[in-house]
Design an enzyme around this catalytic site. Structure first.
Site, mmCIF file in Angstrom:
data_model
loop_
_atom_site.group_PDB
_atom_site.id
_atom_site.type_symbol
_atom_site.label_atom_id
_atom_site.label_comp_id
_atom_site.label_asym_id
_atom_site.label_seq_id
_atom_site.Cartn_x
_atom_site.Cartn_y
_atom_site.Cartn_z
ATOM 1 N N SER A 1 0.689 -1.088 -0.024
ATOM 2 C CA SER A 1 -0.114 0.127 0.016
ATOM 3 C C SER A 1 0.922 1.178 0.010
ATOM 4 O O SER A 1 1.722 1.264 0.897
ATOM 5 C CB SER A 1 -0.806 0.120 1.224
ATOM 6 O OG SER A 1 -1.757 1.229 1.408
ATOM 7 N N ASP A 2 0.441 2.112 -0.744
ATOM 8 C CA ASP A 2 1.137 3.750 -0.706
ATOM 9 C C ASP A 2 0.670 4.177 0.550
ATOM 10 O O ASP A 2 -0.100 3.860 1.099
ATOM 11 C CB ASP A 2 0.619 4.471 -1.984
ATOM 12 C CG ASP A 2 1.266 5.810 -1.835
ATOM 13 O OD1 ASP A 2 2.198 6.041 -1.589
ATOM 14 O OD2 ASP A 2 0.534 6.907 -2.240
#
Length: 253
Positions: A35-36
């Protein structure tokens, strides 16, 4: 297909719209989620925290330079937060922007060419702190670089994103003004979502272009691990076997 259609309806009730049924099956087989950080794990609603100014620099002068080096119309999250540091917009009417160079991922800074009402011309810039150590071939003094680097480490360790600010003086020489610290709070539901993912056997890993210490502090607040690697760790990665790369990713947080 029928089973996935039923699953699609169930997800829709949870406000998760599926446009491709096969995605449900693919997601069910997922065991690692990368995940960013910004805007995904965090809100991407930046606020400006306390300033760090070099000796002799007034914080308001640094804020003014930063605002002049920002895009004030259709601004991104960073420029929106910075523009709030000058609530009296009439102050900006005394300056005319003759040229604006927007942020790009290579230069990692913005730059504006400004002229005031008296006709005086100067330039302002904001961006990655270390990038401003050398602008147009002008190197900042070593003591300035050491002080800024020390501030960067301290801010990053608190989860704050530092942004450097510089401007030219009357002789056209660049002067480092200081650092603006930005805070991007985690989403309220992020920690709970990560815990649920872990319960389902999905390992959540953070991917970010921010300072390593910022990533580690954010991960700590979210209950994630803090085993992370900066870009320096991956130098020469092309010569590493694929199994080594896979092992690093699997063991990282």
């Amino acid at each position: 297909t029928s089973t996935m259609a039923v699953g699609s309806r169930k997800m829709a009730r949870a406000n998760a719209i599926v446009s491709r049924l096969a995605a449900i099956e693919e997601m069910a087989g997922m065991n690692v989620l990368c995940s960013d950080k910004t805007g995904t794990l965090t809100k991407n609603l930046l606020t400006v925290e306390e300033p760090y100014c070099l000796p002799g620099v007034d914080p308001q002068d640094m804020y003014l330079a930063a605002v002049l080096a920002s895009k004030r119309e259709h601004a991104d999250a960073i420029d929106t937060a910075i523009c709030k540091t000058i609530p009296n917009k009439s102050i900006l009417e005394a300056f005319t922007t003759e040229k604006f160079l927007p942020f790009d991922p290579v230069g990692k800074k913005t730059e504006a060419h400004i002229r005031d009402r008296q006709g005086a011309f100067f330039k302002v810039s904001k961006g990655a702190p270390q990038v401003l150590f050398n602008i147009e071939g002008q190197e900042m003094p070593e003591e300035v670089q050491d002080q800024v680097n020390d501030w960067v480490e301290k801010l990053a360790g608190r989860g704050l994103r530092p942004l450097g600010v510089s401007r030219t003086d009357a002789d056209g020489n660049w002067q480092y003004l200081g650092l603006i610290s930005l805070f991007d709070p985690p989403r309220e539901d992020t920690r709970d979502t990560i815990e649920k993912a872990l319960e389902l056997g999905v390992d959540v890993k953070m991917v970010t272009g921010d300072h390593l210490l910022i990533g580690m502090e954010t991960a700590r607040k979210l209950g994630m691990g803090t085993k992370m690697y900066g870009n320096a760790f991956f130098k020469g990665i092309e010569s590493k076997p694929r199994t080594w790369v896979r092992g690093v990713i699997e063991n990282a947080d």
